[in-house]
Scaffold this motif. Sequence first.
Motif, PDB file in Angstrom:
ATOM      1  N   UNK A  74     -28.082  -5.170  -6.424  1.00 54.64           N
ATOM      2  CA  UNK A  74     -27.019  -4.671  -7.292  1.00 54.64           C
ATOM      3  C   UNK A  74     -27.520  -4.052  -8.589  1.00 54.64           C
ATOM      4  N   UNK A  75     -28.707  -4.425  -9.034  1.00 52.61           N
ATOM      5  CA  UNK A  75     -29.235  -3.864 -10.275  1.00 52.61           C
ATOM      6  C   UNK A  75     -29.577  -2.388 -10.142  1.00 52.61           C
ATOM      7  N   UNK A  76     -29.569  -1.883  -8.928  1.00 50.85           N
ATOM      8  CA  UNK A  76     -29.879  -0.479  -8.694  1.00 50.85           C
ATOM      9  C   UNK A  76     -28.629   0.391  -8.619  1.00 50.85           C
ATOM     10  N   UNK A  77     -27.469  -0.180  -8.891  1.00 48.85           N
ATOM     11  CA  UNK A  77     -26.254   0.627  -9.035  1.00 48.85           C
ATOM     12  C   UNK A  77     -26.382   1.561 -10.233  1.00 48.85           C
ATOM     13  N   UNK A  78     -25.774   2.737 -10.140  1.00 47.21           N
ATOM     14  CA  UNK A  78     -25.739   3.629 -11.290  1.00 47.21           C
ATOM     15  C   UNK A  78     -24.612   3.197 -12.234  1.00 47.21           C
ATOM     16  N   UNK A  79     -24.684   3.647 -13.480  1.00 43.77           N
ATOM     17  CA  UNK A  79     -23.618   3.352 -14.430  1.00 43.77           C
ATOM     18  C   UNK A  79     -22.284   3.929 -13.975  1.00 43.77           C
ATOM     19  N   UNK A  80     -22.321   5.110 -13.369  1.00 43.78           N
ATOM     20  CA  UNK A  80     -21.075   5.716 -12.910  1.00 43.78           C
ATOM     21  C   UNK A  80     -20.473   4.904 -11.758  1.00 43.78           C
ATOM     22  N   UNK A  81     -21.323   4.322 -10.920  1.00 46.71           N
ATOM     23  CA  UNK A  81     -20.820   3.464  -9.847  1.00 46.71           C
ATOM     24  C   UNK A  81     -20.134   2.233 -10.430  1.00 46.71           C
ATOM     25  N   UNK A  82     -20.733   1.621 -11.449  1.00 45.06           N
ATOM     26  CA  UNK A  82     -20.106   0.466 -12.090  1.00 45.06           C
ATOM     27  C   UNK A  82     -18.774   0.871 -12.717  1.00 45.06           C
ATOM     28  N   UNK A  99     -15.230  -1.120 -11.533  1.00 42.47           N
ATOM     29  CA  UNK A  99     -14.430  -1.981 -12.410  1.00 42.47           C
ATOM     30  C   UNK A  99     -12.999  -1.458 -12.586  1.00 42.47           C
ATOM     31  N   UNK A 100     -12.747  -0.199 -12.204  1.00 38.34           N
ATOM     32  CA  UNK A 100     -11.406   0.366 -12.350  1.00 38.34           C
ATOM     33  C   UNK A 100     -10.630   0.471 -11.047  1.00 38.34           C
ATOM     34  N   UNK A 101     -11.316   0.343  -9.911  1.00 39.93           N
ATOM     35  CA  UNK A 101     -10.679   0.604  -8.619  1.00 39.93           C
ATOM     36  C   UNK A 101      -9.548  -0.375  -8.332  1.00 39.93           C
ATOM     37  N   UNK A 102      -8.485   0.144  -7.736  1.00 39.02           N
ATOM     38  CA  UNK A 102      -7.399  -0.699  -7.256  1.00 39.02           C
ATOM     39  C   UNK A 102      -7.691  -1.225  -5.848  1.00 39.02           C
ATOM     40  N   UNK A 103      -8.456  -0.451  -5.093  1.00 28.62           N
ATOM     41  CA  UNK A 103      -8.866  -0.892  -3.754  1.00 28.62           C
ATOM     42  C   UNK A 103     -10.263  -0.362  -3.476  1.00 28.62           C
ATOM     43  N   UNK A 104     -11.092  -1.217  -2.874  1.00 26.05           N
ATOM     44  CA  UNK A 104     -12.465  -0.854  -2.541  1.00 26.05           C
ATOM     45  C   UNK A 104     -12.652  -1.028  -1.041  1.00 26.05           C
ATOM     46  N   UNK A 105     -12.918   0.069  -0.359  1.00 27.47           N
ATOM     47  CA  UNK A 105     -13.280   0.038   1.061  1.00 27.47           C
ATOM     48  C   UNK A 105     -14.810  -0.019   1.120  1.00 27.47           C
ATOM     49  N   UNK A 106     -15.350  -1.123   1.573  1.00 27.42           N
ATOM     50  CA  UNK A 106     -16.792  -1.318   1.438  1.00 27.42           C
ATOM     51  C   UNK A 106     -17.491  -1.414   2.792  1.00 27.42           C
ATOM     52  N   UNK A 107     -18.732  -0.944   2.807  1.00 27.94           N
ATOM     53  CA  UNK A 107     -19.573  -0.978   3.991  1.00 27.94           C
ATOM     54  C   UNK A 107     -20.057  -2.394   4.284  1.00 27.94           C
ATOM     55  N   UNK A 108     -20.510  -2.592   5.510  1.00 32.19           N
ATOM     56  CA  UNK A 108     -21.175  -3.833   5.869  1.00 32.19           C
ATOM     57  C   UNK A 108     -22.524  -3.910   5.147  1.00 32.19           C
ATOM     58  N   UNK A 109     -23.049  -5.117   5.030  1.00 30.83           N
ATOM     59  CA  UNK A 109     -24.395  -5.392   4.508  1.00 30.83           C
ATOM     60  C   UNK A 109     -24.511  -5.272   2.998  1.00 30.83           C
ATOM     61  N   UNK A 110     -23.432  -4.931   2.297  1.00 32.18           N
ATOM     62  CA  UNK A 110     -23.515  -4.847   0.846  1.00 32.18           C
ATOM     63  C   UNK A 110     -23.690  -6.238   0.240  1.00 32.18           C
ATOM     64  N   UNK A 111     -24.475  -6.302  -0.825  1.00 33.75           N
ATOM     65  CA  UNK A 111     -24.638  -7.562  -1.541  1.00 33.75           C
ATOM     66  C   UNK A 111     -23.282  -7.970  -2.117  1.00 33.75           C
ATOM     67  N   UNK A 112     -22.824  -9.200  -1.865  1.00 34.44           N
ATOM     68  CA  UNK A 112     -21.499  -9.606  -2.357  1.00 34.44           C
ATOM     69  C   UNK A 112     -21.370  -9.556  -3.869  1.00 34.44           C
ATOM     70  N   UNK A 113     -22.484  -9.590  -4.590  1.00 30.32           N
ATOM     71  CA  UNK A 113     -22.419  -9.518  -6.044  1.00 30.32           C
ATOM     72  C   UNK A 113     -21.896  -8.173  -6.521  1.00 30.32           C
TER      73      UNK A 113
END
Length: 265
Positions: free
Chosen positions: A29-37, A41-55
């Motif tokens: 997760x520390x390799x996320x970009x600032x724009x991704x963060x 933090x603003x999304x109302x819904x997140x459709x997420x891929x498998x294997x993502x770190x839960x953090x």
Amino acid sequence: MDPLADCALAFPEFAPGEIWLVGAGPGDPRLLTLLAVHALVQADEIFYDALLDPRVLRLAKPEAILTPAGKRGGKASPHQDDINDALIGSARLGRRIVRLKGGDPFVFGRGAEEMRALVQAGFSVRIVPGLPSGLAGPALAGIPATVRTINHAVILATGHREVDSETAAEWEKLARTGQPIILFMAMGHLAEIAAAFWRGGLADDTPVAILENATTDRERILETTLGAAASDAAAQGFAAPAIVVVGQIVRMRQELRGFLATWHS
């Protein structure tokens, strides 16, 4: 609360009904970009891929809807058309939608397919690039994608397709370039791909590195050769998700690894 609110950077507005295709990077997760963060933090819904770190998902606001939408090779997965329809349906409700993908959305991530469907449905889409797993993972392991004295190009390829006479010929052509090849999603066909590389002119002793769960605390790295890659990987139980690096750039790891700062906490 947006942790970037007091930052001196100006971030784009995330308007209701917009869909942002966001790259989560290679795993840590520390390799996320600032724009991704900013998006998460603003999304109302997140459709997420498998294997993502839960953090990564813990960055979402408490009331955000978290919807799994991951595709796994060889396993039951949502159909791409169904994912597209779900994204469109949520956007029509006026939600701020993040489509969160591992790596970069446009590097073997079906991002272009999803963006086309969303644009054709009349929605505004923003792309938030992520660090591609095939570049960031090897880099953190001490394998540079390019070295001035070794290569003038690097090839990124996906190995998820069955290896038949047509695809085998394509692998042989890539081998004849003499440039390093970084493979995504290739573990299921590694033996056949390695054989095609050999027929294309790569020697059995061509260096190979296999990075399983790259950048995460479950990471394992196998250094081997083209001739032994499939058997060594099987003997040591290496499996997807993994990045396979083929070429002389792999040798750089032996020079650099003793000087690399510890990455995993």
